[in-house]
Design a protein around this motif. Sequence first.
Motif, PDB file in Angstrom:
ATOM      1  N   GLU A  71       0.810  -1.218   0.000  1.00 48.06           N
ATOM      2  CA  GLU A  71       0.000   0.000   0.000  1.00 48.06           C
ATOM      3  C   GLU A  71       0.845   1.270   0.000  1.00 48.06           C
ATOM      4  N   GLN A  72       1.897   1.298   0.794  1.00 45.18           N
ATOM      5  CA  GLN A  72       2.715   2.509   0.892  1.00 45.18           C
ATOM      6  C   GLN A  72       3.758   2.600  -0.221  1.00 45.18           C
ATOM      7  N   LEU A  73       4.418   1.486  -0.507  1.00 43.28           N
ATOM      8  CA  LEU A  73       5.496   1.490  -1.506  1.00 43.28           C
ATOM      9  C   LEU A  73       5.044   1.028  -2.883  1.00 43.28           C
ATOM     10  N   LYS A  74       3.835   0.494  -2.952  1.00 46.33           N
ATOM     11  CA  LYS A  74       3.246   0.049  -4.224  1.00 46.33           C
ATOM     12  C   LYS A  74       4.016  -1.107  -4.862  1.00 46.33           C
ATOM     13  N   ILE A  75       4.560  -1.997  -4.031  1.00 40.37           N
ATOM     14  CA  ILE A  75       5.213  -3.200  -4.551  1.00 40.37           C
ATOM     15  C   ILE A  75       4.113  -4.192  -4.907  1.00 40.37           C
ATOM     16  N   PRO A  76       4.077  -4.670  -6.150  1.00 38.16           N
ATOM     17  CA  PRO A  76       3.035  -5.616  -6.546  1.00 38.16           C
ATOM     18  C   PRO A  76       3.156  -6.950  -5.814  1.00 38.16           C
ATOM     19  N   LEU A  77       2.008  -7.591  -5.610  1.00 36.90           N
ATOM     20  CA  LEU A  77       1.979  -8.910  -4.987  1.00 36.90           C
ATOM     21  C   LEU A  77       2.475  -9.974  -5.946  1.00 36.90           C
ATOM     22  N   ALA A  78       3.175 -10.941  -5.400  1.00 38.92           N
ATOM     23  CA  ALA A  78       3.643 -12.093  -6.167  1.00 38.92           C
ATOM     24  C   ALA A  78       2.584 -13.188  -6.125  1.00 38.92           C
ATOM     25  N   GLU A  79       2.803 -14.228  -6.913  1.00 41.11           N
ATOM     26  CA  GLU A  79       1.921 -15.395  -6.897  1.00 41.11           C
ATOM     27  C   GLU A  79       2.164 -16.181  -5.616  1.00 41.11           C
ATOM     28  N   THR A  80       1.099 -16.493  -4.904  1.00 46.99           N
ATOM     29  CA  THR A  80       1.210 -17.265  -3.673  1.00 46.99           C
ATOM     30  C   THR A  80       0.004 -18.175  -3.557  1.00 46.99           C
ATOM     31  N   SER A  81       0.256 -19.445  -3.279  1.00 44.12           N
ATOM     32  CA  SER A  81      -0.854 -20.390  -3.150  1.00 44.12           C
ATOM     33  C   SER A  81      -1.551 -20.250  -1.797  1.00 44.12           C
ATOM     34  N   ALA A  82      -0.815 -19.944  -0.743  1.00 43.39           N
ATOM     35  CA  ALA A  82      -1.399 -19.775   0.587  1.00 43.39           C
ATOM     36  C   ALA A  82      -0.555 -18.808   1.401  1.00 43.39           C
ATOM     37  N   ARG A  83      -1.189 -17.860   2.038  1.00 49.28           N
ATOM     38  CA  ARG A  83      -0.476 -16.895   2.873  1.00 49.28           C
ATOM     39  C   ARG A  83       0.026 -17.574   4.142  1.00 49.28           C
ATOM     40  N   GLY A  84       1.139 -17.040   4.664  1.00 51.97           N
ATOM     41  CA  GLY A  84       1.710 -17.628   5.865  1.00 51.97           C
ATOM     42  C   GLY A  84       2.627 -16.662   6.582  1.00 51.97           C
TER      43      GLY A  84
END
Length: 102
Positions: A71-84
């Motif tokens: 949100e602050q740095l605007k780094i895009p999310l990577a592909e992830t099957s399950a958060r941890g």
Amino acid sequence: MVYSPQQVKFEFLSYIKEFGTEPSGWRIGSAVNAETALFDDNGVDRERDIWLWKPLLSPAAAALVLRYMTEQLKIPLAETSARGPMLYLFKQNPGGVEAPAR
């Protein structure tokens, strides 16, 4: 060893600064197994790409850092099957900056 949210923010920001690119050139994710998420899910090259991961105490702690970085740095999310509880950061490096020695 697990890291605090502040330690992980510092490490990730240091990596971004060290390798001199805009935050939008990176990807960040949260996973149960960061190694699988990096190399299998996202196709990161162990030798050529720039990457790191850090374990945090809980998925909630990881989510706190993830939210800040996206949100602050605007780094895009990577592909992830399950958060941890593990956060990982990478920049795929097609012939740019030399990856750090591990």
